[in-house]
Design a protein around this motif. Structure first.
Motif, PDB file in Angstrom:
ATOM      1  N   TYR A   1       0.488  -0.919   0.262  1.00 29.91           N
ATOM      2  CA  TYR A   1       0.031   0.412   0.211  1.00 29.91           C
ATOM      3  C   TYR A   1       0.964   1.310   0.498  1.00 29.91           C
TER       4      TYR A   1
ATOM      5  N   ALA B   1       0.507   9.998   8.058  1.00 35.06           N
ATOM      6  CA  ALA B   1      -0.263   9.565   7.246  1.00 35.06           C
ATOM      7  C   ALA B   1      -1.344   8.612   6.733  1.00 35.06           C
ATOM      8  N   VAL B   2      -0.187   8.420   5.622  1.00 37.86           N
ATOM      9  CA  VAL B   2      -0.496   6.716   5.085  1.00 37.86           C
ATOM     10  C   VAL B   2       0.209   5.508   5.468  1.00 37.86           C
TER      11      VAL B   2
ATOM     12  N   ALA C   1      -1.567   5.198   8.585  1.00 38.56           N
ATOM     13  CA  ALA C   1      -2.572   5.458   9.810  1.00 38.56           C
ATOM     14  C   ALA C   1      -3.159   4.187   8.911  1.00 38.56           C
ATOM     15  N   ALA C   2      -3.050   4.539   6.986  1.00 40.86           N
ATOM     16  CA  ALA C   2      -3.604   4.475   6.082  1.00 40.86           C
ATOM     17  C   ALA C   2      -3.259   2.955   5.349  1.00 40.86           C
TER      18      ALA C   2
ATOM     19  N   GLY D   1      -4.760   0.626   7.620  1.00 42.47           N
ATOM     20  CA  GLY D   1      -6.890   0.756   7.999  1.00 42.47           C
ATOM     21  C   GLY D   1      -7.510  -0.585   6.248  1.00 42.47           C
ATOM     22  N   PHE D   2      -5.558  -0.830   5.119  1.00 41.28           N
ATOM     23  CA  PHE D   2      -5.762  -1.354   3.965  1.00 41.28           C
ATOM     24  C   PHE D   2      -5.662  -3.078   4.708  1.00 41.28           C
TER      25      PHE D   2
ATOM     26  N   LYS E   1      -6.832   4.505  -6.934  1.00 35.68           N
ATOM     27  CA  LYS E   1      -7.669   3.977  -5.556  1.00 35.68           C
ATOM     28  C   LYS E   1      -8.994   2.799  -4.958  1.00 35.68           C
TER      29      LYS E   1
ATOM     30  N   LEU F   1      -8.594  -1.149  -4.346  1.00 36.55           N
ATOM     31  CA  LEU F   1      -9.183  -1.241  -3.202  1.00 36.55           C
ATOM     32  C   LEU F   1     -10.283  -2.524  -3.462  1.00 36.55           C
TER      33      LEU F   1
ATOM     34  N   LYS G   1      -9.908   0.822  12.485  1.00 31.63           N
ATOM     35  CA  LYS G   1      -8.640   1.728  11.950  1.00 31.63           C
ATOM     36  C   LYS G   1      -9.272   1.052  10.119  1.00 31.63           C
TER      37      LYS G   1
ATOM     38  N   ALA H   1      -8.736   5.105   8.720  1.00 30.92           N
ATOM     39  CA  ALA H   1      -7.594   6.443   8.125  1.00 30.92           C
ATOM     40  C   ALA H   1      -7.576   5.709   6.861  1.00 30.92           C
TER      41      ALA H   1
END
Lengths: 459, 49
Positions: A272, A284-285, A287-288, A291-292, A342, A346, B42, B45
């Protein structure tokens, strides 16, 4: 405890028993042993607390997965013979004893005890526990075997969801996190895991029941056997199943389907970051990316139930056509579109991982269709060696290729293009293997339908 | 109990012991829901970066 307590005759369901009590019994085992996928929570505290390397801290997990495949293959016949209560109790004892030995190992600073306890003894519990409810569920749900095994195997995916936050907060409470974790806190956490899982899993072996030999669901009649049908009314022994091309074709199907899924799953966060680093702040990346990983876990878990249940309607061969064929096309889409969209990335990733999880969940029902219920647990156990193989193959392929690309100075999605192409090829090979699956030749069938005494011991 | 004590071939679904059924499903669904909730926390984010 009397040996008779574990005997199959003691757990034949009495009149009034509901088959909907069997999935919670199965989930009590699978939600617990699924903890193995949350092992990474313990890695950093062990490394810092005991001063061991990253390779050493991964050893209990790696050995656990290897032992899962080996013990499922070795003890599958015994699980079928002795019945699910015996199997679930053995799984509980092994898995929880593994935690207790690991606790002793950390407390005495003898790391080899952690490896032996969690990896070897706990790993045996993983293998026996994983296959313990499968044949019982198939016998209780002859009308919906895909859905039934999908529920249980979804539980294995869900186990890590529970264990990961639970173990993390326990380690924090015992001062076993941060730069200087207290090893005794890790030992306490292992001890509590062993005790809590013993209680939680006990509901499984206390609650499990097998149906009477001539039981069938209300209003359900077995479909009449048609020539060439993929759903056989005959039975094949585990020993004979290994001599059929169908077993080895399904071995290839499972191995390559799992390998392709692990291709994304194993490096989800770095993939990711490499795809979408852009100009976003690093935090931020990161945290993302977390999330991924979370959204992939959700897809992995729900795919086990949704697609496996769908296989009861559209057939096992057709659903694997979807997993492997559509999986290859989705990988191709990611390879071609890279990070240009994106949402597409996903959706493709989630579907690929949902097919990965579903491949695990649907395989017991596929085996039931081809080989009957006689020794389906033992056959499933032997097939899980494909998982062990894929567990090594997938990460090796992706990591080796990606690391080489990084070494060449490649940036962004290009780091993964060759690895994804390999996954596409593997999925196509799996697709072809699935196309070659035909009904099992009559000569491998048991001479007559297993009698009460013979079949009864396997429910 | 032996299988001979059962009503042979009778469907035993549809008459569940309700309390046992509720407790058994709660036993597995409560921790599962906790894990699922922690996971869902989570995901936002992912769309923030």
């Amino acid at each position: 405890m009397a040996a008779g307590f574990l005997d199959r005759s003691r757990i034949v369901a009495p009149p009034g028993w509901s088959r909907w009590l069997v999935p919670p019994a199965a989930l009590s085992i699978h939600l617990a042993i699924g903890q193995v996928y949350a092992w990474s929570v313990f890695k950093t505290p062990l490394e810092k607390g005991l001063g061991i390397s990253g390779v050493a801290s991964a050893l209990p997990f790696t050995l656990g997965i290897v032992m899962l495949g080996l013990s499922a293959a070795l003890f599958g016949t015994k699980v079928d013979t002795n019945g699910p209560r015996w199997a679930m109790l053995v799984a509980t004892v092994c898995f929880c004893t593994g935690f207790l030995i690991a606790a002793l190992g950390v407390y005495t600073r003898q790391y080899w005890l952690v490896v032996l306890g969690y990896g070897v003894i706990g790993g045996i519990g993983l293998g026996i526990g994983y296959i313990s409810p499968v044949s019982t569920l198939i016998k209780w749900f002859p009308d919906r075997p895909g859905m039934a095994t999908g529920i249980a195997i979804m539980g294995f995916g869900g186990g890590a969801l529970i264990a990961s936050p639970w173990s993390t907060s326990m380690l924090q409470a015992f001062g076993a996190t941060g730069d200087d974790p207290n090893p005794n806190g890790i030992a306490q956490a292992f001890l509590i895991h062993g005790i809590v899982y013993a209680v939680f899993m006990s509901v499984g072996w206390l609650l499990i029941r097998v149906p009477a030999d001539d039981w069938k669901p209300a209003g359900w009649t077995p479909k009449e056997q048609r020539v060439g049908s993929m759903i056989s009314a005959a039975h094949v022994s585990a020993r004979n199943a290994l001599k059929t091309p169908q077993f080895w074709l399904l071995w290839v199907v499972l191995c390559f389907n799992v390998t392709a899924g692990i291709g994304i799953l194993e490096r989800a966060a770095p993939i990711y970051v490499d795809f979408f680093r852009g100009a976003s702040p690093a935090a931020a990346v990161a945290a993302a990316a977390a999330g991924f990983v979370a959204i992939l876990s959700l897809a992995n878990m729900s795919g086990r139930f949704i697609w496996s249940s769908a296989s009861d309607v559209i057939g096992r061969k057709n659903i694997y056509r979807l997993y492997l064929g559509a999986g290859a096309l989705l990988y191709l889409t990611i390879t071609l579109m890279t990070n240009s969209n994106k949402v597409v990335f996903l959706i493709c990733s989630m579907l690929i991982i949902s097919f990965y999880g579903a491949g695990f969940a649907t395989i017991p029902a596929y085996l039931r269709d081809l080989f009957g219920t006689y020794q389906v647990g033992a056959i499933h156990g032997r097939l899980l060696t494909a998982w062990s193989t894929a567990g090594v193959l997938g990460p090796v392929i992706v990591n080796a290729i990606a690391d080489a690309r990084i070494g060449q100075g490649v940036e962004g999605p290009g780091r993964y293009t060759p690895a994804f192409m390999v996954m596409i090829v593997l999925l196509v090979i799996g697709f072809v293997a699935n196309e070659l699956v035909r009904p099992v030749n009559d000569r491998w069938h048991e001479p007559s339908a297993p009698t009460k005494g013979k079949a009864g011991a396997q429910a | 109990m032996s299988s001979a004590e059962n009503t042979a071939g009778q469907d035993t679904t549809g008459r569940p012991p309700v309390l046992l059924m509720v407790l058994a499903w709660l036993w597995v669904l409560v921790p599962f829901t906790y894990g699922l909730w922690q996971l869902l926390l989570k995901i936002p984010a992912l769309f923030g970066s």
